[in-house]
Every structure is written in C-alpha cells, then in structure tokens.
Design a protein around this motif. Structure first.
Motif, PDB file in Angstrom:
ATOM      1  N   LEU A  83       8.889  -0.065  -8.895  1.00 21.78           N
ATOM      2  CA  LEU A  83       8.731   1.157  -8.101  1.00 21.78           C
ATOM      3  C   LEU A  83       7.354   1.198  -7.435  1.00 21.78           C
ATOM      4  CD1 LEU A  83      10.413   3.929 -10.304  1.00 21.78           C
ATOM      5  CD2 LEU A  83      11.220   3.001  -8.118  1.00 21.78           C
ATOM      6  N   VAL A  84       6.316   0.782  -8.167  1.00 23.77           N
ATOM      7  CA  VAL A  84       4.972   0.710  -7.581  1.00 23.77           C
ATOM      8  C   VAL A  84       4.979  -0.255  -6.395  1.00 23.77           C
ATOM      9  CG1 VAL A  84       2.593  -0.040  -7.979  1.00 23.77           C
ATOM     10  CG2 VAL A  84       3.762   1.355  -9.696  1.00 23.77           C
ATOM     11  N   SER A  85       5.642  -1.410  -6.551  1.00 27.37           N
ATOM     12  CA  SER A  85       5.725  -2.376  -5.452  1.00 27.37           C
ATOM     13  C   SER A  85       6.462  -1.791  -4.254  1.00 27.37           C
ATOM     14  CB  SER A  85       6.436  -3.646  -5.927  1.00 27.37           C
ATOM     15  OG  SER A  85       5.685  -4.308  -6.922  1.00 27.37           O
ATOM     16  N   ALA A  86       7.556  -1.073  -4.516  1.00 26.73           N
ATOM     17  CA  ALA A  86       8.357  -0.511  -3.423  1.00 26.73           C
ATOM     18  C   ALA A  86       7.600   0.551  -2.639  1.00 26.73           C
ATOM     19  CB  ALA A  86       9.653   0.075  -3.983  1.00 26.73           C
ATOM     20  N   LEU A  87       6.717   1.279  -3.315  1.00 24.62           N
ATOM     21  CA  LEU A  87       6.029   2.407  -2.682  1.00 24.62           C
ATOM     22  C   LEU A  87       4.573   2.100  -2.338  1.00 24.62           C
ATOM     23  CD1 LEU A  87       7.373   5.216  -5.073  1.00 24.62           C
ATOM     24  CD2 LEU A  87       8.230   4.636  -2.784  1.00 24.62           C
ATOM     25  N   ALA A  88       4.100   0.886  -2.609  1.00 25.14           N
ATOM     26  CA  ALA A  88       2.677   0.555  -2.500  1.00 25.14           C
ATOM     27  C   ALA A  88       2.135   0.789  -1.092  1.00 25.14           C
ATOM     28  CB  ALA A  88       2.460  -0.895  -2.904  1.00 25.14           C
ATOM     29  N   PRO A  89       1.069   1.599  -0.956  1.00 26.57           N
ATOM     30  CA  PRO A  89       0.490   1.844   0.364  1.00 26.57           C
ATOM     31  C   PRO A  89      -0.453   0.733   0.819  1.00 26.57           C
ATOM     32  CG  PRO A  89      -0.672   3.125  -1.294  1.00 26.57           C
ATOM     33  CD  PRO A  89       0.462   2.443  -2.008  1.00 26.57           C
ATOM     34  N   SER A  90      -0.889  -0.124  -0.111  1.00 26.96           N
ATOM     35  CA  SER A  90      -1.822  -1.196   0.227  1.00 26.96           C
ATOM     36  C   SER A  90      -1.414  -2.473  -0.491  1.00 26.96           C
ATOM     37  CB  SER A  90      -3.253  -0.809  -0.181  1.00 26.96           C
ATOM     38  OG  SER A  90      -3.348  -0.710  -1.596  1.00 26.96           O
ATOM     39  N   PHE A  91      -1.975  -3.598  -0.008  1.00 27.49           N
ATOM     40  CA  PHE A  91      -1.635  -4.882  -0.635  1.00 27.49           C
ATOM     41  C   PHE A  91      -2.133  -4.923  -2.076  1.00 27.49           C
ATOM     42  CE2 PHE A  91      -2.650  -9.298  -1.730  1.00 27.49           C
ATOM     43  CZ  PHE A  91      -1.394  -9.871  -1.571  1.00 27.49           C
ATOM     44  N   GLY A  92      -3.296  -4.354  -2.343  1.00 24.86           N
ATOM     45  CA  GLY A  92      -3.824  -4.337  -3.707  1.00 24.86           C
ATOM     46  C   GLY A  92      -2.897  -3.602  -4.661  1.00 24.86           C
ATOM     47  N   THR A  93      -2.337  -2.487  -4.202  1.00 27.07           N
ATOM     48  CA  THR A  93      -1.391  -1.735  -5.028  1.00 27.07           C
ATOM     49  C   THR A  93      -0.115  -2.527  -5.240  1.00 27.07           C
ATOM     50  OG1 THR A  93      -2.275   0.306  -4.069  1.00 27.07           O
ATOM     51  CG2 THR A  93      -0.219   0.482  -5.303  1.00 27.07           C
TER      52      THR A  93
END
Length: 404
Positions: A83-93
C-alpha cells in the motif's frame, strides 16, 4: 494435502508477484519519479537486501508468538508495504514501501515451510513445502505478466494496490484455514542459533546461495541476451520470462515429488544438470529455439532444488528449524544478489552478454561439489539421532491437527 496449504500458497503468490513484477514496471516508475533506470533498479536491490535482513530479524522477534499469529502479522506487514508503494508520493517513499514488504518475505517462507511440513506425515514434508512454493512459481506464470500488463495499461500504482489486496486474501485464508500452531515449548533464541553449529546446515545454505545464484546469473540479464544475441524482439522477453516461470512450476513439482524419496540424488541430478545447461546456453544462445529451451530448463532445474534444499535445512536443524529455515530463504536472495553482481562484472569487462551463463555454470558446479562434500561427511560421521528422530537427522515432529 490440507486446505491450509492453499492459504499459504495464496500468500506465496502475492509475495512472488510483488518481488518480480517491479522488473517489468521499472521504466514507468522511473519516468513518474524522474529518476534513471539504474536508480529505479534500487527497488530490486533494496527488496533483495530487505529479505536477507528481515528473514532472521522477524523470525527472532516472532519467537514468542504462535506460528499462526506470526504468519498473519507477516501478511499484514506485506499488505502495508505494498500500500505504501502504491500511494508513494516520492521515490524514497516507494523504496521504503518495497523494503517494508520485503521484510515479511523470508520469514513468511521460512516459517511457512515449518508449518507446511508439520501439516502432513513425515514422508510427505517436501511435497507440502513444494505445494506452498507453487504459489511463488505460479506468480511468475500468471501474476508477473498480468501485473506488468495492468501496470503498463492502467498504471503501476494499480498493480501494487492489487498485490496488496492479494495479501489481504492470503491473510484471511491463513486466519480461516491454518490450524492453531502453538509456539514450540522451550523455544529460545540461543537454541535456534545452535542449529548454525551444524556444518550440514551451513553446507545446505551454501548450496542454496550458489545453486540458485547460478540461475539468477543468467536470468538477470535475460533481456539483453535474448534481444542482442538470440534476436528476439523486446516484446518477446515477457513471454520468455513466462516460459521461465513454467519451468519453475514444473521444477517445483519434480522437486517436491522426489525430495522425500531420494533427496541427495535429486540434488546431484538438478545441480549437475543446471551447470551443464548454463554452460551450453553460452553456445546455443544465438539460436532462438535452443535459447528458449535453455530458459525453460534453467527454470525447471533451478527450482527443482528449492524443496530439497529447504527440506535439507529442516532435517539437519531438526531441533531448532524456524530460524534456520528463514535464513535459508534469505540465502536464496543473497545468491540472487551475488550472481547478478558477478554477471554484471563479466559483462562490464567486455566478455559479452552470454558471459553470465559461464558464471552461473561455475556457481552451480560449486554447489554440486558442496552436495558431494555434504554426503561424504554424512557417511563418514553419521549423526546419532535421539529417540523419535530418524537416522537421516530429520525430526519426527508431531502432526499439526487439521480440522476436517
């Protein structure tokens, strides 16, 4: 086979999909975040390293939790990471999400192997482990190409959201179908660590690193090898990877079927065959048909080693199998990372895109040598099995009661 193995296989399917699907989505991810393809490749490297670290770490942290609850927690962590990957606003996230998901990988397969083996009779342990790993092999046939297609057609974020949903299905399946598996009485970290004093455990893990490393030395660079040497189009690479996945599926079935009957002879045959096919792949890589057959055989021979190697670790670490089993899953990923690095070195040195096949052949041959060494040590100094433990060193654990 108990239905509980289906729940474990669903979890394995989701994990296998998220591990490999990112390779086909790298261009889109790189474009969206404005980073280079090599930088986006950190999503693959970061995942592999997360597996290596997470396997022992989460197994140790979960030592005081029942096995069923730990499996559920691991699937929950997997869902959060995707879910974090799907919603990540930046490459680091995005990278952080990949690492979070990867932390569950090694411990899930390691602990799942122990639970799967406990669900069946002792002479069916390898078959049960193979059934769970079927989810991983099917992921490469169905999940990865389908996830790549969806990601390219709709957006890569949708792919990771779907994978997270698969994780929820796996979690609910474990909660419903896997019987309560109590934590072994007297389980302590010190006791788990004693397994690593056994040279046979270390030899089995070294075989895992080298044997499966041989597979990834070639497969990591399959795209340039197939397009620049064999003459396939870029679009054909996806279906060649599906062919590799079919080989993995077949190899897993073979490994699960014969590991319970003749474990060491199976390892001799598969590791020796893998070394031979990888060596020949260098010679036949410019022929489209023979190159495709080689890809299929590499997948089959490589994954046929997984059930016997995992069972070998469980047998030799019978008094404390959980941590050893999880670390062995990390060893597969360590082999992947090592082989990919070595393959890149020989390409960079100017030996051509087929050179990684020779690296893989040497790694597989080294694993075969360790298999013969392990068998020789076993013949020379057979372990004294305690009461209730077969002379092979395998435990005779009590069957986990499965509701009918």
């Amino acid at each position: 086979m108990p239905l509980a193995l289906l729940a474990l296989a669903v979890g394995a399917f989701g994990i296998g999909t998220t591990e490999f699907v990112v390779m086909g989505l790298l261009p889109g991810i790189a474009a969206d975040y404005g980073v280079s393809i090599p930088t986006a490749g950190l999503l693959v490297t970061g995942y592999a390293l997360g597996v290596v670290v997470g396997a022992p770490l989460l197994t140790v942290l979960g030592n005081k939790v029942s096995r069923k609850r730990m499996l559920m927690l691991l699937m929950g962590l997997f869902v959060i990471g995707n879910l974090v990957s799907a919603l990540a606003p930046s490459f680091g996230t995005m990278l952080a999400g990949r690492v979070i998901a990867s932390l569950a990988h090694g411990s899930f397969f390691g602990l799942g192997s122990v639970v799967a083996a406990g669900l069946v009779a002792p002479d069916k342990k390898a078959g049960a482990i193979a059934t769970m790993f079927t989810g991983l092999t099917v992921a490469n046939i169905v999940g990865v190409p389908l996830g790549t297609f969806i990601g390219q057609a709709v957006g890569w974020r949708t792919t990771f959201a779907i994978v997270a949903a698969l994780g929820v299905v796996g979690l609910l399946g474990i909660a419903r179908l896997v019987p309560a598996v109590p934590r072994p009485e007297g389980a302590r970290l010190r006791g788990e660590l004693t397994a690593f004093r056994n040279p046979q455990v270390l030899l089995a893990m070294a075989m895992t690193v080298l044997g499966f490393g041989g597979v990834f030395a070639a497969i990591t660079y399959i795209a340039p090898m197939m397009t620049d040497v064999a003459g396939y189009s870029e679009g054909a690479v996806t279906w060649l990877l599906v062919l590799f996945g079919v080989g993995m599926f077949l190899g897993n079935l073979i490994g699960g079927r014969f590991a319970d009957r003749a474990l060491m002879p199976l390892l001799y045959a598969t590791l020796g065959g893998l070394a031979l096919v990888l060596a020949l792949f260098t010679v036949v890589a410019d022929d489209k048909v023979l190159a495709a057959i080689a890809v299929l055989l590499i997948g089959a021979l490589g994954f046929a080693t997984v059930p016997p190697l995992q069972k070998r670790v469980l047998d030799q670490a019978h008094s404390a199998p959980t941590l050893a089993s999880a670390v062995n899953i990390g060893a597969f990923n360590l082999g992947n990372a090592l082989a990919a690095w070595l393959g890149g070195l020989v390409i960079a040195a100017g030996f051509g895109f087929t050179a990684p096949n020779w690296v893989g052949a040497l790694l597989a041959a080294a694993a075969l040598g360790l298999a013969f060494r392990s068998a020789a040590l076993e013949r020379r100094a057979p372990a004294r099995a305690p009461a209730g433990v077969p002379a092979t060193g395998a435990a005779a654990p009590a069957r986990i009661p499965v509701p009918h």
